[in-house]
Design a protein around this motif. Structure first.
Motif, short mmCIF file in Angstrom:
data_model
loop_
_atom_site.label_atom_id
_atom_site.label_comp_id
_atom_site.label_asym_id
_atom_site.label_seq_id
_atom_site.Cartn_x
_atom_site.Cartn_y
_atom_site.Cartn_z
N VAL A 204 -1.35 4.09 -1.49
CA VAL A 204 -2.74 3.76 -1.15
C VAL A 204 -2.87 3.81 0.37
O VAL A 204 -1.99 3.35 1.09
CB VAL A 204 -3.09 2.35 -1.69
CG1 VAL A 204 -4.43 1.89 -1.19
CG2 VAL A 204 -3.03 2.34 -3.20
N VAL B 250 -3.51 -0.62 -9.52
CA VAL B 250 -3.61 -1.04 -8.11
C VAL B 250 -4.47 -2.30 -8.02
O VAL B 250 -4.10 -3.28 -7.39
CB VAL B 250 -4.20 0.10 -7.24
CG1 VAL B 250 -4.54 -0.40 -5.84
CG2 VAL B 250 -3.24 1.29 -7.18
N ASN C 34 -5.75 3.43 -10.76
CA ASN C 34 -6.53 2.49 -9.96
C ASN C 34 -6.63 1.13 -10.64
O ASN C 34 -6.68 0.10 -9.96
CB ASN C 34 -7.92 3.06 -9.64
CG ASN C 34 -7.90 3.98 -8.44
OD1 ASN C 34 -6.96 3.97 -7.64
ND2 ASN C 34 -8.93 4.80 -8.31
N SER D 224 0.84 -1.21 0.00
CA SER D 224 0.00 0.00 0.00
C SER D 224 0.87 1.25 0.00
O SER D 224 0.54 2.25 -0.65
CB SER D 224 -0.96 0.00 1.19
OG SER D 224 -0.28 0.23 2.41
N LYS E 209 -7.12 8.04 -7.10
CA LYS E 209 -6.16 8.20 -8.20
C LYS E 209 -6.93 8.30 -9.52
O LYS E 209 -8.15 8.23 -9.54
CB LYS E 209 -5.23 6.99 -8.26
CG LYS E 209 -4.38 6.78 -7.01
CD LYS E 209 -3.46 5.60 -7.18
CE LYS E 209 -2.51 5.46 -6.02
NZ LYS E 209 -1.60 6.58 -5.86
N SER F 295 -7.94 4.18 -2.35
CA SER F 295 -7.09 4.77 -3.38
C SER F 295 -7.86 5.85 -4.12
O SER F 295 -8.90 5.59 -4.71
CB SER F 295 -6.65 3.68 -4.35
OG SER F 295 -5.85 4.21 -5.38
#
Length: 170
Positions: A116, A140, A137, A111, A132, A130
């Motif tokens: 995150v 992620v 994303n 993270s 973003k 998150s």
């Protein structure tokens, strides 16, 4: 759709009233336009909401959508962000459960790498948050799915967008 089909961004200022969102969504569903994302929030004026919509469409279809929205009584203003410099972000929550101690430590480490936030956790579960861009994303989510797919939930909110203030040289 013709060759100009691409991702489009539109932002609407609408009356903050019951049924307005349903009417706008109905416009899209009635014409079989597929929305990629739709977010709504109250503005600084409690009588006005801002709607951010992302969709795939060609030039002709998109022009029809904008014209129909402009004709709607509840729509105060229509902004086409498609070709403008904008700032846009979406929120993503990832809940991972049934983690062993070493997995939990890895989630905390990863993270930090992704930037995150760990917004909640207990001994075996964690919730990551998150904020973003959509593609960030995606990255992620791809990472966490690789290791925890059967033990995770993902919840994404649609993107919100605002026109850049630094359109020209500073």
């Amino acid at each position: 759709m013709d060759a100009t089909a691409r991702k489009r961004w539109i932002s609407l200022y609408v009356e903050n009233d019951v049924g307005v969102l349903a009417k706008i969504a109905g416009l899209f569903s009635g014409k079989s336009y597929n929305l990629l994302s739709l977010t709504v929030g109250e503005t600084e004026d409690p009588t006005v909401s801002r709607v951010t919509i992302s969709l795939m469409g060609d030039d002709k279809t998109f022009e029809q959508i904008k014209k129909q929205l402009n004709r709607s009584v509840e729509v105060i203003k229509v902004l086409d962000f498609t070709d403008l410099p904008i700032h846009k972000k979406e929120i993503l929550f990832i809940k991972i459960h049934s983690l062993k101690k070493d997995e939990m430590e890895e989630v905390f480490r990863s993270s930090k790498v992704f930037g995150v936030e760990v917004s909640d956790y207990d001994k075996t579960s964690v919730i990551l948050e998150s904020v973003k861009t959509e593609s960030e994303n995606d990255d992620v989510l791809k990472y966490y799915k690789k290791y925890y797919l059967s033990r995770m939930e993902a919840v994404r909110g649609g993107s919100v967008a605002v026109e850049s203030v630094s359109k020209s040289e500073r």
